[in-house]
Design an enzyme around this catalytic site. Structure first.
Site, PDB file in Angstrom:
ATOM      1  N   THR A 152       0.841  -1.199   0.000  1.00 58.51           N
ATOM      2  CA  THR A 152       0.000   0.000   0.000  1.00 58.51           C
ATOM      3  C   THR A 152       0.879   1.253   0.000  1.00 58.51           C
ATOM      4  O   THR A 152       1.922   1.273   0.638  1.00 58.51           O
ATOM      5  CB  THR A 152      -0.867   0.007   1.276  1.00 58.51           C
ATOM      6  OG1 THR A 152      -1.677  -1.149   1.277  1.00 58.51           O
ATOM      7  CG2 THR A 152      -1.709   1.260   1.363  1.00 58.51           C
ATOM      8  N   ARG A 180     -13.595  -8.071  -0.411  1.00 57.02           N
ATOM      9  CA  ARG A 180     -12.730  -7.784   0.731  1.00 57.02           C
ATOM     10  C   ARG A 180     -12.284  -6.332   0.731  1.00 57.02           C
ATOM     11  O   ARG A 180     -11.915  -5.764  -0.280  1.00 57.02           O
ATOM     12  CB  ARG A 180     -11.511  -8.699   0.697  1.00 57.02           C
ATOM     13  CG  ARG A 180     -10.537  -8.530   1.877  1.00 57.02           C
ATOM     14  CD  ARG A 180      -9.380  -7.622   1.553  1.00 57.02           C
ATOM     15  NE  ARG A 180      -8.384  -7.587   2.643  1.00 57.02           N
ATOM     16  CZ  ARG A 180      -7.341  -6.772   2.659  1.00 57.02           C
ATOM     17  NH1 ARG A 180      -7.145  -5.908   1.678  1.00 57.02           N
ATOM     18  NH2 ARG A 180      -6.485  -6.792   3.679  1.00 57.02           N
ATOM     19  N   GLY A 182      -9.678  -3.815   3.086  1.00 55.75           N
ATOM     20  CA  GLY A 182      -8.649  -3.821   4.115  1.00 55.75           C
ATOM     21  C   GLY A 182      -8.650  -2.562   4.959  1.00 55.75           C
ATOM     22  O   GLY A 182      -9.647  -1.840   5.046  1.00 55.75           O
ATOM     23  N   MET A 205      -0.627  -6.432   6.659  1.00 57.70           N
ATOM     24  CA  MET A 205      -1.829  -7.251   6.779  1.00 57.70           C
ATOM     25  C   MET A 205      -2.973  -6.405   7.338  1.00 57.70           C
ATOM     26  O   MET A 205      -3.058  -6.139   8.529  1.00 57.70           O
ATOM     27  CB  MET A 205      -1.556  -8.457   7.679  1.00 57.70           C
ATOM     28  CG  MET A 205      -2.759  -9.357   7.870  1.00 57.70           C
ATOM     29  SD  MET A 205      -3.519  -9.913   6.323  1.00 57.70           S
ATOM     30  CE  MET A 205      -2.210 -10.934   5.655  1.00 57.70           C
TER      31      MET A 205
END
Length: 290
Positions: A152, A180, A182, A205
């Site tokens: 990212t 999904r 994040g 993560m």
């Protein structure tokens, strides 16, 4: 105001993005304009398979983007599950400035982008499609530490006036489940700032970062008197304490306070961030737990 301002910091080693933001700041641009333009560099970079156009698709072959942006006054905008638009950060800014909302998702975000003049684009490039077709042969899903599936871009800028703005943009984990989302577009998780205190951005993560609202935690720790480095270390160790499997993934945070002091910490060796200051890009290896 401190003579070393302006300052730009960004996750990972994206020197073109930080240089773009830094040069704009040196020319007198606001922190808000600089973070948007800086992040846009990586969104348009077809070689970056984790941000913008050319991002790796989900398990069903869709390239979906998440992004957010925060202004010095605390106003914020975000988009999640955005398709067909390279510059998710710019759509997020439009959400912030031209709607009564903070976040738009999916078809609604895409419709809003069309209404605001963003042209519909195919974000799946031939190279990403080829990689996806190769992945389909085994359909193995496992995050790869410090490798292409979660790099990212998160950026924080302090302008000449000492005002702070931040932005975050990603295509998310490679071959994620359809739908999904994040941490990157979630205010307080992937990005948070308070113009009186400082700001923080996270990468790695996303699920672990979201569960601990890590960027918000860092800013609050700085508010309580912790240095950016102390705050980042505490926040990452909180993730470690809550995740027995922490050795299997990366989580990293960078932060800057109103004085221009910078901190960075991560779980695994290998994360770095880039700083642009005084017309110079510097790639700095982060301190790490393991």
């Amino acid at each position: 105001m401190q003579e070393d301002f302006p300052i730009t910091i960004a996750t990972w080693n994206f020197p073109n993005a930080s240089k773009r933001a830094g040069e704009l700041l040196a020319a007198g641009a606001t922190a808000l304009d600089a973070v948007e333009q800086g992040v846009m560099v990586e969104e348009a970079n077809l070689k970056n398979t984790t941000v913008g156009k050319g991002g790796a698709p989900d398990r069903d072959g869709n390239v979906t983007l998440d992004a957010c942006i925060i202004a010095p006054d605390g106003n914020a905008g975000a988009v999640v599950y955005l398709k067909n638009n390279t510059h998710a950060v710019s759509v997020a800014r439009k959400v912030m400035e031209e709607t009564p909302h903070v976040m738009l998702a999916g078809e609604g975000a895409d419709q809003f982008a069309r209404e605001k003049g963003f042209e519909k684009e195919n974000l799946l490039t031939p190279s990403s499609e080829a990689a996806y077709n190769e992945w389909l042969k085994k359909k193995e899903y496992k995050p790869i530490i410090n490798i292409e599936n979660h790099d990212t871009i998160g950026m924080l800028c302090i302008d000449k006036n000492g005002d702070l703005a931040g932005a975050c943009s990603t295509s998310g984990l490679s071959y994620k489940m359809n739908g999904r989302v994040g941490d990157s577009p979630i205010i307080g998780s992937g990005l948070f700032l308070d113009n009186e205190v400082g700001g923080a951005v996270a990468t790695g993560m996303g699920e672990a970062i979201m569960k601990n609202v890590s960027s918000f935690l860092v800013v609050e720790l700085m508010r309580q008197g912790n240095s950016p480095q102390e705050a980042c270390e505490t926040a990452v160790k909180r993730i470690i304490d809550k995740n027995p499997n922490y050795k299997e993934f990366q989580a990293a945070i960078i932060a800057i306070n109103k004085k221009g002091e910078i901190g960075s910490y991560c779980i695994q060796k290998g994360f770095s961030y880039v700083k642009y200051q005084n017309n110079t890009n510097t790639n700095i290896s982060s301190k790490y737990y393991m």
